[in-house]
Design a protein around this motif. Structure first.
Motif, mmCIF file in Angstrom:
data_model
loop_
_atom_site.group_PDB
_atom_site.id
_atom_site.type_symbol
_atom_site.label_atom_id
_atom_site.label_comp_id
_atom_site.label_asym_id
_atom_site.label_seq_id
_atom_site.Cartn_x
_atom_site.Cartn_y
_atom_site.Cartn_z
ATOM 1 N N LEU F 94 -14.134 8.280 2.058
ATOM 2 C CA LEU F 94 -12.667 8.230 1.890
ATOM 3 C C LEU F 94 -12.414 6.966 1.187
ATOM 4 N N ILE F 95 -12.982 5.751 1.430
ATOM 5 C CA ILE F 95 -12.895 4.741 0.821
ATOM 6 C C ILE F 95 -13.235 4.724 -0.587
ATOM 7 N N ASN F 96 -14.162 5.258 -0.784
ATOM 8 C CA ASN F 96 -14.681 5.622 -2.194
ATOM 9 C C ASN F 96 -13.817 6.172 -3.099
ATOM 10 N N ASN F 97 -13.171 7.310 -2.460
ATOM 11 C CA ASN F 97 -12.110 8.073 -3.009
ATOM 12 C C ASN F 97 -10.913 7.312 -3.392
ATOM 13 N N MET F 98 -10.718 6.221 -2.389
ATOM 14 C CA MET F 98 -9.565 5.779 -2.705
ATOM 15 C C MET F 98 -9.661 4.618 -3.917
ATOM 16 N N GLY F 99 -10.674 3.921 -3.661
ATOM 17 C CA GLY F 99 -10.872 3.111 -4.650
ATOM 18 C C GLY F 99 -11.097 3.652 -6.072
ATOM 19 N N TYR F 100 -11.604 4.458 -6.142
ATOM 20 C CA TYR F 100 -11.810 5.307 -7.577
ATOM 21 C C TYR F 100 -10.466 5.509 -8.169
ATOM 22 N N CYS F 101 -9.457 6.336 -7.162
ATOM 23 C CA CYS F 101 -8.450 6.791 -7.652
ATOM 24 C C CYS F 101 -7.420 5.561 -7.914
ATOM 25 N N MET F 102 -7.569 4.593 -6.744
ATOM 26 C CA MET F 102 -6.632 3.568 -7.524
ATOM 27 C C MET F 102 -6.807 2.881 -8.709
ATOM 28 N N SER F 103 -8.501 2.821 -9.126
ATOM 29 C CA SER F 103 -8.659 2.195 -10.272
ATOM 30 C C SER F 103 -8.142 2.950 -11.350
ATOM 31 N N VAL F 104 -8.145 4.294 -11.422
ATOM 32 C CA VAL F 104 -7.676 5.305 -12.380
ATOM 33 C C VAL F 104 -6.081 5.019 -12.511
ATOM 34 N N GLU F 105 -5.264 5.032 -11.529
ATOM 35 C CA GLU F 105 -3.986 4.884 -11.274
ATOM 36 C C GLU F 105 -3.602 3.599 -12.125
ATOM 37 N N LYS F 106 -4.397 2.468 -11.715
ATOM 38 C CA LYS F 106 -4.114 1.373 -12.488
ATOM 39 C C LYS F 106 -4.320 1.536 -13.794
ATOM 40 N N LEU F 107 -5.373 2.001 -14.246
ATOM 41 C CA LEU F 107 -5.585 2.218 -15.545
ATOM 42 C C LEU F 107 -4.242 3.098 -15.998
ATOM 43 N N ILE F 108 -3.824 4.206 -15.771
ATOM 44 C CA ILE F 108 -2.742 5.020 -16.131
ATOM 45 C C ILE F 108 -1.636 4.155 -15.943
ATOM 46 N N GLY F 109 -1.387 3.478 -14.995
ATOM 47 C CA GLY F 109 -0.113 2.724 -14.780
ATOM 48 C C GLY F 109 0.744 3.333 -14.005
ATOM 49 N N ILE F 110 0.348 4.117 -12.996
ATOM 50 C CA ILE F 110 1.259 4.791 -12.144
ATOM 51 C C ILE F 110 1.047 4.326 -10.592
ATOM 52 N N SER F 111 2.108 4.534 -9.952
ATOM 53 C CA SER F 111 2.079 4.300 -8.365
ATOM 54 C C SER F 111 2.536 5.422 -7.608
ATOM 55 N N VAL F 112 1.676 5.602 -6.577
ATOM 56 C CA VAL F 112 1.970 6.742 -5.810
ATOM 57 C C VAL F 112 2.799 6.329 -4.590
ATOM 58 N N PRO F 113 3.383 7.470 -4.041
ATOM 59 C CA PRO F 113 4.435 7.362 -3.065
ATOM 60 C C PRO F 113 3.866 6.636 -1.937
ATOM 61 N N VAL F 114 4.875 5.875 -1.025
ATOM 62 C CA VAL F 114 4.506 5.002 -0.119
ATOM 63 C C VAL F 114 3.696 5.903 1.000
ATOM 64 N N ARG F 115 4.099 6.946 1.324
ATOM 65 C CA ARG F 115 3.544 7.757 2.154
ATOM 66 C C ARG F 115 1.849 8.016 1.925
ATOM 67 N N CYS F 116 1.836 8.310 0.657
ATOM 68 C CA CYS F 116 0.501 8.635 0.315
ATOM 69 C C CYS F 116 -0.280 7.421 0.474
ATOM 70 N N HIS F 117 0.203 6.295 0.390
ATOM 71 C CA HIS F 117 -0.652 5.192 0.519
ATOM 72 C C HIS F 117 -1.052 5.156 2.024
ATOM 73 N N TYR F 118 -0.029 5.514 2.876
ATOM 74 C CA TYR F 118 -0.390 5.290 4.206
ATOM 75 C C TYR F 118 -1.559 6.264 4.531
ATOM 76 N N VAL F 119 -1.293 7.682 4.019
ATOM 77 C CA VAL F 119 -2.375 8.468 4.664
ATOM 78 C C VAL F 119 -3.613 7.835 4.055
ATOM 79 N N ARG F 120 -3.731 7.485 2.760
ATOM 80 C CA ARG F 120 -5.087 6.801 2.292
ATOM 81 C C ARG F 120 -5.547 5.683 3.239
ATOM 82 N N VAL F 121 -4.751 5.016 3.696
ATOM 83 C CA VAL F 121 -5.178 3.650 4.556
ATOM 84 C C VAL F 121 -5.588 4.367 5.813
ATOM 85 N N ILE F 122 -4.703 5.497 6.359
ATOM 86 C CA ILE F 122 -5.280 5.748 7.673
ATOM 87 C C ILE F 122 -6.376 6.183 7.640
ATOM 88 N N LEU F 123 -6.646 7.106 6.347
ATOM 89 C CA LEU F 123 -8.097 7.911 6.444
ATOM 90 C C LEU F 123 -9.342 6.884 5.961
#
Lengths: 192, 548, 167, 206, 363, 463
Positions: F94-123
């Motif tokens: 899940l950390i890999n998933n998260m790292g990859y997703c966040m880098s693509v999100e950074k590339l696109i320039g979008i941010s995800v909802p806070v709860r989604c962040h929390y879900v990612r952090v928890i997992l």
């Protein structure tokens, strides 16, 4: 230091070595000529202001197929090509690849200042070699070997530049864009 | 020349140019459904709304001629809002058909929704049902529900083919596209309506459901159906052999070339490619038994060296590329060579279809391998009367004057009758057949060598107007099959006449150096749209379009 | 084992089958992700020892079953082949996970598309990685196969597989 | 910034004699041993069954409840008339990173259906269980909720599921009779519902 | 004479049978014990006629399988030595049992039967000799395999066994000094005495330090955790890396046999062997005055049972230990042997000597 | 029959020989450890030159699990890379998933909802615990403490139950998506978490009791595999390995991403940089991770776990599709589709809390796909080759704290549907490159704990 300052301090110190620079998505990038690399890297490491003491990552990109995605048989009904899909608009566009076929990309991080800097060194295909950073960071040893293995970029001054992920006898460099993805060179077994 | 500013860029265009055309010159794409550059303007889809300064309302770009000093905004919020509303309206009754619609992947409804639509739907009513899967003609299926009534197809049948089979009937949300009662959409260009349909209302029967469009690869090539040499895009699938019954060629789409075929392609050319994936010759044969390239070429080379040049005959073909014909001419120097065979002229019309069904007859003439055809209207581009035609070589072979006869692709049985063909086979020392598909001559030939279809090799054709066009290589030939030029090069090597060139590009360079008509041409200068040979009267369309 | 041993009764053969089936010393040739599920299978929650297979031997000489767990790259393939060669008869091979079964989605320059192109595989356990339940099912299938081989008196001819080419 | 320096154990002389800590360790292991032994014996007499004596789930007899979201073997859903819901849009084939799905669509005689899969094969030997196919299906035609786990096979061919097995998870190869209206290609192997779902399955202790 | 021989043969047979079965049983216990410790179930599937017997038959399956497994002698290995090594290992482990008394004299009529296969005066020496010879099995295995891992394992095993034998031997000197004999039966018999009328004069009581040293060193002799460096599966795999089939099984068996030997020795030397506290040949004499007369056969039976139970408890403890602790490092093992156990053992001897000299009469 | 495989590969010319004054040829033993060796986790080879038991020189060879992650990433679209990232560090996917997703999100320039962040952090914290459990457990097992390993895997099993509950898979979860996560947390997750953590803590206490003060273990760990902070930095080492040396660099603290800056936790550091320190740091990090999860569960904004019964009613997915097909949009609008159980938690109701509001990136909720043409079209557009997520051309580097250290993804886009280049900065690559130095001069047996504390994960090392 914010990205702009980082770039500024490198560019002002090495006006000749730095060919361009940009900040994209808050990542500071400095494009450096292969000749100036070692000096710039030493400066980055040793300058107390910058103190980029981590060589976090060292990789390369083969830009030879940039923007030439596989042609799909999409047909534009009006005879004028319509881009098959949207591109998410970018208000602050990236200046584009650095020009040569290869770019060796270094990511530095400062453990004390907590800032990051990316160094991009464009490398032409004809003379695919840059100076090795092994004298400065032992971390560069394996990373450079990997880049050599995957891209065939030589690192001058590397103590032991040999393949790391692939086996001896593997021909070609698999991450080059012209290496077919499924071209196998098995050691044993059929060519499946 | 009014000057107009579109999205901050200034351009000056001829009077009468519409905003949509002016924008295109600037590389600005304004969405459109009903507008088609090859058809008259209808202005009924209203998706091309743009904002024009000093104009309170949004304007349709396709029907708005530019005026001097006009300032247009195509990407403003207002324009996008307007388009979004139009799109929402168009989609209100659109069925949920993407899964079964062949257009999804190149559908402008999908494209524009993702480009600027992106709204949440507000339509909560019952959608209007119309007829689905109506067969309009031999090649075209209609789905009335998907139709957005842009009327491109109606205008096509009225203006281009002038047959007028289609019309729009009823009014309001009951309006539907249909064929006039009792009519059939079977004109020789009928499938073009599928190409111009911006949505999935009109689909091709032949490739219906065979392959999803996003699996397709595409490569530009030229039609070999007749001497017109229409430009086309070959759409094929290689990596998913379970689709399309294992055939590689899925469909053909016309490629815009203002000087040859504009946007159109005839049905005959479009559906004439079945032979590429069916009944192909797969291996070298010696009297019916499987053999190898090595053995074949060695035997042929030996036979050629042993016999007198004048006792060697070649019935080449106007289906071969200029490069190959050139190689034949050089290698069989002194032999009896002809690329012309007595064939019945096919159907023709005054638009695209030519009666000469060989794509490179003009090339053969320019290389001196075919005589001028009696009654040829395109003007004496090359071709000398003293070139023997295939008939003469066949006659010579029949009467035992030849030791070696090489037939490129022709079916002797079909051309000269079974009896003659058998006689030729008996009287010629060595009968070689090279070609792509099985035919009756294969049975007779001593050596059969399988060669690549024209899509599988690079090269050039010269069309009836004297335009050299590159055919490109769409995909690789099947295993065991070689391109004619490579066979010829190896033969040249083996028979002691090696050549400098090793690929079509360099062969063409040699050809261009040797033949005045081709002088100065290279693959680069031919490009994708072709180039006229020296002295040709190749048509140049007035309506030049910037190529995509 | 060999069917011409006339004195070896079928009962004895069956007993032998029984013994081999319930005493599976495995050589876990663990390379990748599947190893995590292999661990899970071996540990408390699934306890592969219940089937008599809880005794991994890290010397191929002593192992009966080669568990190939995880992607085999071309660099690794000779090692795997070697270990298989070093195992003492009777021996079996289990392909654990899709990478070993068919190569999975690593269809590229580096990986072997299925170990059955190199070794004869007795049981394939697909899954990426297979859940321990799937592994246990595979193990039971292997046990069935072992018993079957002995009941019929000889090792059944392996399933059709691609030819094994010598390097 | 909260940095916490870990406390390294400084062994006392007593602890340096090995024995005390070994006894402590043996205390822990013995606790497990005797507790489990006691529980096993108690279970033998039908007592204390609610406390498990081991973490083990005795798989073939006892099933670990699968989580409801668990992605197990695929199945194709059916319409009321028994034909597959799949219309052969091939989104799943497109999105599949392992390319394990093979669909051959064809025209359906019923114009309301238009398109249907003549062949729908999933090569379980390739599938990586990412669940993308379920996520992209616009027809709710493919699901990964069978709970079938016994997928091990003796050959590559046996891992390939055809449309019959996908439509009917109970079906096992070789499929004797084709119950589909249209002729499909049949081959070998199938599966049986094993593994229960959360809440419905027996608990490990019973 | 013939009868004596017969009796000895029967005894030997019984011991052999018992020990080999015990070793087999041991594997099952170990499997189940580890399972219980680790919250598992352990082997429980192999049925015979539908009986699973808590997985006891898995051991049989193992043996049967190993007997029919292909036997591999690596290329370049010394065939004879390679063959010999496992046999030596098992042989020396087995013959050790000959000298261990597992009960008091059984009197049948006028015939007195010593419950000891071989009554050897210097039984302790014999046992040590045999245990030491066991090294040959290991080193030959390592040497004959022509494999670096095996050599490493063999070297480790040799060094370890030889080093610990010294501590072992010296630890026992204390015991010998206390009981004044090297005959195991005699040692056991003298442990039947009571100190102060209530405390059995067991080795653990009079020689506690020697006990600890002995157990540690003896465990090291058995090459089991925490002293399993020669096999150290995850480090060097072991000296038997090149053995397959039953030859490997023999090394495996040796492990268990040696555990039993050690357990028996500990019982014999420090826990009164077959002695039951307060049980004398004529019956129980409790310190608080109760007396229960016991027939000779029952007395002997009590003795055998006592010996077996004590031995089994030690086996159990050794295994419990095996599943609890990690492995030593080679140099730590050596330093424990030479710098820890050896001096303490010597000290123990000196102290014992002093105590005996000055308070000899008292004990 | 030939010799054991690894041994014969030692080529004679590599064997160091030197002749002593007595003309006795002394030969150092060249031991070839791996690639198939129990302590090598399968896939590295260490050629060790031994002097007795001491390693004089070690050469580490990797690449046995190279499976072309970076090349494969160029062949698939942005979301298609996700299953490949799962298999990088397969112990904490899940950390890999998260790292990859966040880098693509950074590339696109979008941010995800806070709860989604929390879900990612928890997992990802749960994954971190499983990773450390596996690492410590495996090290213990290789040191002979088999029982500890089983206990730890038992605890991991409880945590995997949580992961399975949320993601639908035990190990290869493919849970994150560019622009969000696949599904929201299920109901009652906090309770389950609590139970699983109780079990985990119990195991940690027991393992601690079995190991931490046991002299055998302490002797094996103390003072072995020592690396100074400066050396570690020189080798680019990060994560628990670096923290064991006393350098408190943790991406979560120093370059906070997601919602780590809102969560209070400690960064454990060691003092000497030996195996013991790393063991202790890992043990402490598990505790800290549990703390993070507990805080996050308490702090996270609530999400709609179910549709409001007043506005939405449940319609079986099949029925929805059929109604929409005949054009009866009115009958299904506002309804909530009951799709397959694997799609639980990803409906329209949960959508705002799990995914960025960007139709060009994230698949529409199933209700829209089944029920209206707009949703259907965007589903197709996002899935079809060459149409899906198309970030603008550019390059980004985004680091997250992987279980082994800084896990960075360097993504280059050329504006097409497939990533142009995905480079993963694998944290254990740096550690492995320093391994030869750690081993040099140590005893052969020290290799086991030292190598164990590297926590080499082949998928990430060789990619």
């Amino acid at each position: 230091m914010n990205p702009q300052d980082l770039i500024e301090s490198v560019t002002s110190r090495f006006p000749d070595a730095v060919s361009s620079s940009h900040v994209f998505r808050a990542d500071a990038t400095v494009v450096v000529t292969p000749e100036g690399l070692l000096a710039v890297a030493r400066f980055l490491k040793e300058d107390p202001e910058l103190a980029l003491n981590f060589l976090m990552d060292l990789s390369a990109v083969d830009y030879s197929a940039f923007g030439q995605g596989h042609a799909r048989g999409l047909f534009a009904s009006s005879g004028v090509a319509v881009a098959p899909s949207f591109l998410i608009p970018d208000l602050d566009p990236w200046p584009g690849p650095p020009g040569e076929r290869f770019a060796v990309v270094y990511h530095f991080f400062s453990g004390t200042q907590r800032h990051r800097l990316r160094l991009v060194v464009p490398v032409p295909e004809t003379r695919a070699a840059v100076e090795s950073l092994t004298p400065l960071w032992p971390a560069a040893n394996w990373l450079e070997r990997e880049v050599w293995d995957m891209f065939g970029i030589r690192f001058e001054g590397h103590p032991d530049l040999k393949r790391i992920l692939m086996y001896d006898g593997f021909e070609g460099h698999p991450l080059r864009k012209d290496y077919p993805v499924a071209k196998r060179q098995p050691l044993i077994g059929p060519q499946n | 020349m009014p000057d107009v500013i579109i999205d901050g860029q200034e351009v000056s265009v001829p009077r009468g140019t519409t905003v949509i055309q002016a924008a295109e010159q600037l590389g600005i794409f304004i969405p459109r459904y009903c507008y088609h550059p090859g058809l008259s303007t209808a202005g009924n889809c209203r998706i091309c709304l743009v904002e024009v300064e000093k104009n309170p309302k949004l304007q349709v770009a396709c029907n708005l001629p530019v005026t001097d000093g006009m300032v247009v905004h195509t990407r403003g919020e207002a324009a996008e809002d307007g388009r979004r509303a139009v799109l929402e309206f168009l989609l209100a009754n659109h069925p949920l058909d993407c899964p079964v619609c062949d257009q999804s992947g190149e559908c402008d409804l999908q494209n524009f929704y993702m480009k600027f639509g992106l709204y949440d739907p507000r339509f909560h009513e019952h959608k209007v049902k119309k007829k689905k899967a109506v067969q309009l003609g031999p090649h075209v299926m209609l789905d009335q529900e998907r139709c957005i009534l842009c009327s491109r197809c109606v205008r096509f049948t009225e203006e281009i083919t002038e047959t007028g089979e289609l019309g729009i009937f009823n009014r309001g949300d009951r309006a539907e596209l249909a064929i006039y009662p009792g009519g059939v959409l079977d004109n020789p260009y009928s499938t073009n309506v599928v190409d111009i349909c911006p949505v999935g209302a009109l689909t091709e029967r032949e490739s219906r459901f065979k392959v999803r469009v996003w699996y397709l690869s595409s490569a530009p090539t030229v039609c070999n159906g007749c001497s017109r040499g229409c430009n086309m895009d070959m759409h094929f699938v290689l990596d998913r052999p379970h689709l399309n019954d294992g055939r590689r060629v899925v469909r053909v789409k016309p490629r815009h070339n203002p000087d040859v075929n504009q946007w159109w392609l005839c049905d005959a050319g479009r559906y004439g490619l079945g032979w590429i994936d069916e009944g192909r010759l797969g291996e070298v044969r010696e009297r019916g038994a499987t053999s190898t390239w090595d053995a074949a070429l060695a035997a042929i080379a030996r036979a050629m060296q042993e016999s007198d040049r004048s006792r060697v005959g070649v019935i080449a073909s106007a289906q071969l590329t200029c490069e190959e014909l050139f190689l034949i001419r050089e290698i069989f120097d002194g032999a009896r060579v002809s690329a012309a065979v007595p064939e019945e002229p096919g159907a023709c019309d005054d638009f695209l279809v030519e009666s000469d069904k060989n794509p490179n007859t003009q090339g053969a003439r320019l290389l001196g391998m075919a005589g001028p055809v009696i009654g040829d209207t395109t003007g004496g581009l090359g071709g000398s009367a003293d070139v023997p035609d295939g008939q003469a070589i066949a006659q010579a072979a029949r009467s035992g004057e030849l030791d070696v006869l090489w037939v490129f692709g022709h079916d002797l049985v079909e051309l000269f009758g079974a009896e003659s063909a058998h006689e030729i086979a008996q009287n010629v020392g060595l009968l070689v057949f090279s070609g792509t598909n099985e035919n009756a001559t294969v049975e007779l030939a001593q050596w059969v060598v399988p060669t690549a279809a024209y899509l599988e090799k690079d090269g050039t054709f010269v069309n009836c107007e004297g335009r050299v066009q590159r055919i490109g290589r769409v995909f690789a030939p099947p295993a065991g099959v070689r391109e004619d030029w490579s066979v010829l090069l190896e033969l040249a090597e083996r028979s002691g006449r090696p050549r400098d060139s090793h690929e079509p590009r360099t062969i063409f360079a040699a050809l261009a150096a040797a033949e005045a008509a081709f002088a100065g041409l290279t693959y680069e200068s031919i490009g994708t749209l072709g180039a006229p040979v020296a002295g040709s009267a190749a048509r140049v369309m007035s309506k030049a379009e910037p190529t995509p | 084992m060999s069917n011409d041993d006339s004195f070896m009764t079928s009962r004895l053969n069956e007993a032998l089958g029984w013994a081999r089936k319930y005493s599976i010393f495995q050589y876990p040739f663990v390379t990748a992700c599947c190893g995590m599920e292999y661990m899970a299978t071996a540990c408390s929650h699934y306890d592969v020892d219940r089937f008599g297979a809880g005794f991994p031997r890290f010397s191929p000489r002593q192992a009966d079953v080669l568990f190939v767990v995880g992607t085999i790259s071309h660099k690794m393939a000779p090692v795997m082949k070697r270990i298989w060669e070093q195992m003492a008869e009777p021996k079996w091979v289990v392909a654990f996970g899709v990478c070993t079964c068919t190569g999975g989605f690593y269809d590229n320059y580096a990986t072997v598309m299925g170990i059955d192109t190199i070794l004869p595989v007795d049981v394939y356990i697909p899954g990426c990685p297979p859940r321990p339940e799937m592994v246990l099912d595979g193990l039971m299938k292997l046990q069935d196969k072992i018993q079957q081989e002995h009941t019929t008196g000889e090792r059944a001819a392996p399933e059709p597989r691609p030819p094994i080419l010598e390097p | 910034m909260a940095v916490k320096v870990v406390r390294r154990p400084e062994l006392t002389f007593w602890e340096k004699l090995y024995l005390p800590q070994i006894f402590c360790g043996m205390k822990i292991t013995s606790r497990h041993f005797f507790k489990n032994l006691f529980l096993h014996i108690a279970h033998l007499f039908g007592r204390l069954q609610h406390i498990p004596a081991a973490a083990t789930i005795q798989y073939p007899e006892e099933l670990r409840p699968l989580m409801s979201r668990y992605r197990s073997r695929h199945r194709l859903t059916r319409r009321d008339d028994g034909s597959p819901r799949c219309v052969g849009c091939m989104l799943c084939e497109t999105v599949c990173p392992a390319r394990c799905i093979t669909i051959v669509p064809d025209e359906h005689p019923d114009p309301d259906v238009e398109k249907f899969p003549v062949r729908f094969d999933i090569d379980l030997g390739m599938c990586v269980y990412c669940g993308y196919c379920v996520e992209v299906c616009p027809e709710d035609a493919i699901r990964m909720d069978t709970g079938i786990l016994d997928l091990a096979a003796y050959s590559r061919e046996a891992m390939q599921l055809d449309i019959h097995e996908l439509l009917d998870p109970e079906l096992r190869k070789p499929v004797a009779a084709c119950d589909l209206e249209f002729p499909h290609q049949c081959s070998v192997h199938g599966g049986e519902m094993k593994g229960g779902w959360e809440g419905t399955a027996v608990t490990p202790s019973s | 004479m013939m009868v004596d021989l017969m009796i000895k043969l029967v005894l030997a047979g019984i011991v052999l049978f018992a020990v080999l079965n015990l070793a087999g049983f041991h594997t099952w216990v170990e499997r189940k014990q580890s399972a219980l410790i680790q919250d598992r179930i352990g082997a429980n599937r192999a049925p015979i006629l539908g009986f699973r017997a808590l997985g006891m038959f898995h051991g049989m399956a193992d043996v049967l399988k190993m007997f029919t497994k292909e036997d591999i002698v690596p290329k370049g290995a010394d065939r004879t030595l390679h063959m010999l090594a496992p046999f030596l290992s098992v042989f020396f482990a087995l013959v050790t049992f000959a000298a261990i008394p597992f009960g008091d004299r059984l009197v049948i009529g006028d015939r007195v039967i010593e419950l000891q296969v071989a009554k050897i005066d210097a039984a302790l020496l014999y046992i040590f000799a045999m245990l030491s010879l066991g090294v040959y099995g290991v080193i030959l295995a390592g040497f004959a395999s022509r494999n670096n891992y095996a050599i490493l394992g063999g070297l480790r095993a040799t060094a370890q066994m030889i080093s610990y034998e010294i501590a072992l031997g010296i630890a026992i000197i204390g015991v010998i000094m206390v009981y004044g004999t090297m005959d195991l039966s005699e040692i056991v018999r003298s442990q039947g005495q009571l100190i102060g009328g209530w405390l059995p004069r067991w080795g653990i009581v009079v020689q506690p330090v020697a006990f600890v040293i002995f157990v540690t060193a003896a465990l090291a002799e058995t090459k089991r955790l925490p002293f399993d460096l020669p096999e150290g599966e995850s480090e060097i795999i072991g000296y038997f890396v090149e053995y397959s089939g039953m030859k490997f099984g023999m090394f495996f068996l040796t492990d268990f046999l040696e555990t039993i030997v050690v357990a028996s020795l500990v019982t014999t030397l420090f826990f009164g062997g077959w002695q039951v506290p307060y049980l004398t040949p004529d019956g129980f004499h409790f310190p608080w005055g109760w007396e229960i007369p016991v027939a000779n056969w029952l007395y002997v039976l009590f003795g055998v049972a006592s010996f077996s139970i004590k031995g089994l408890i030690f086996c159990f403890l050794f295994m419990q230990l095996r599943w609890t602790v990690p492995r030593f490092r080679y140099d730590q093992l050596m330093s424990l042997g030479w710098k820890g156990l050896f001096p303490v053992a010597v000290l123990n001897v000196i102290v014992t000597a002093i105590v005996l000299v000055f308070f000899g009469e008292a004990s | 029959m030939e010799e054991h495989a690894p041994l014969q590969e030692a080529t004679p010319e590599k064997v160091g020989t030197h002749t002593s004054s007595a003309q006795l040829e002394m030969r150092d033993m060249l031991l070839n450890i791996g690639p198939a060796h129990p302590a090598m986790h399968g896939i590295v080879r260490i050629v060790a030159q031994l002097d007795g038991e001491q390693i004089e020189k070690a050469e580490v060879e990797i690449g046995y699990l190279h499976r072309g992650f970076e090349k494969m990433s160029e062949q698939v679209d942005y979301n298609g890379v996700m299953p490949y990232t799962d298999r990088l560090n397969y112990v904490s996917p899940l950390i890999n998933n998260m790292g990859y997703c966040m880098s693509v999100e950074k590339l696109i320039g979008i941010s995800v909802p806070v709860r989604c962040h929390y879900v990612r952090v928890i997992l990802s914290e749960i994954s971190r615990i499983t990773d450390h459990l596996t690492c410590v457990g495996a090290t213990a097992m290789e040191l002979g403490a088999f029982t500890v390993f089983l206990y730890m895997i038992k605890a991991r099993e409880y945590l995997w139950e949580l992961v399975e509950k949320v993601t639908g898979a035990r190990l290869t979860v493919s849970f994150c998506r560019v622009g969000g996560v696949k599904a929201d947390l299920p109901e009652g997750f906090a309770g389950l978490c609590k139970e699983a953590f109780a079990e985990t803590r119990k195991v940690l206490v027991e393992s601690d009791g079995l190991l931490t003060r046991n002299r055998i273990f302490v002797d094996r760990m103390n003072g072995t595999g020592v690396i100074s902070a400066a050396d570690a930095i020189g080798y680019g080492i990060t994560g628990p390995f670096l923290r064991g040396s006393g350098e408190a660099y943790d991406v979560r603290k120093d370059c906070p991403y997601a919602v780590y800056d809102r969560i209070d936790f400690d960064v454990p550091v060691g003092t000497r940089g030996d195996n013991m320190d790393r063991y202790l740091v890992r043990m402490e990090e598990m505790e800290q991770s549990m703390r993070i999860v507990e805080i996050a569960l308490a702090d996270m904004p609530p999400g709609a776990l179910q549709l409001d019964p007043d506005t939405g009613r449940e319609i079986p997915a099949a029925e929805m599709v059929d109604l929409a097909k005949v054009g009866d949009i009115g009958a299904i609008s506002g309804g909530c589709a009951v799709a397959g159980p694997t799609l639980e938690g990803s409906g329209r109701a949960q959508r705002p809390s799990i995914a960025a509001d960007e139709k060009r990136v994230f698949l529409p909720p199933k209700e829209d796909v089944y029920g209206n043409i707009e949703g259907l079209m965007s589903q197709f557009k996002l899935v079809m080759h060459g149409h899906g997520v198309r970030p603008p051309a550019g390059e980004v580097y985004f680091p997250v704290e992987g279980a082994n250290g800084e896990l960075g993804f360097y993504v280059v886009s050329d504006g097409t549907g497939n990533p142009y280049r995905v480079r993963c900065r694998p944290p254990c690559f740096a550690i492995m490159s320093a391994l030869h130095e750690l081993l040099q001069g140590e005893s052969m047996a020290d290799m086991t704990p030292t190598f164990g504390s590297v926590n080499m994960i082949g998928g990430e090392l060789d990619r």
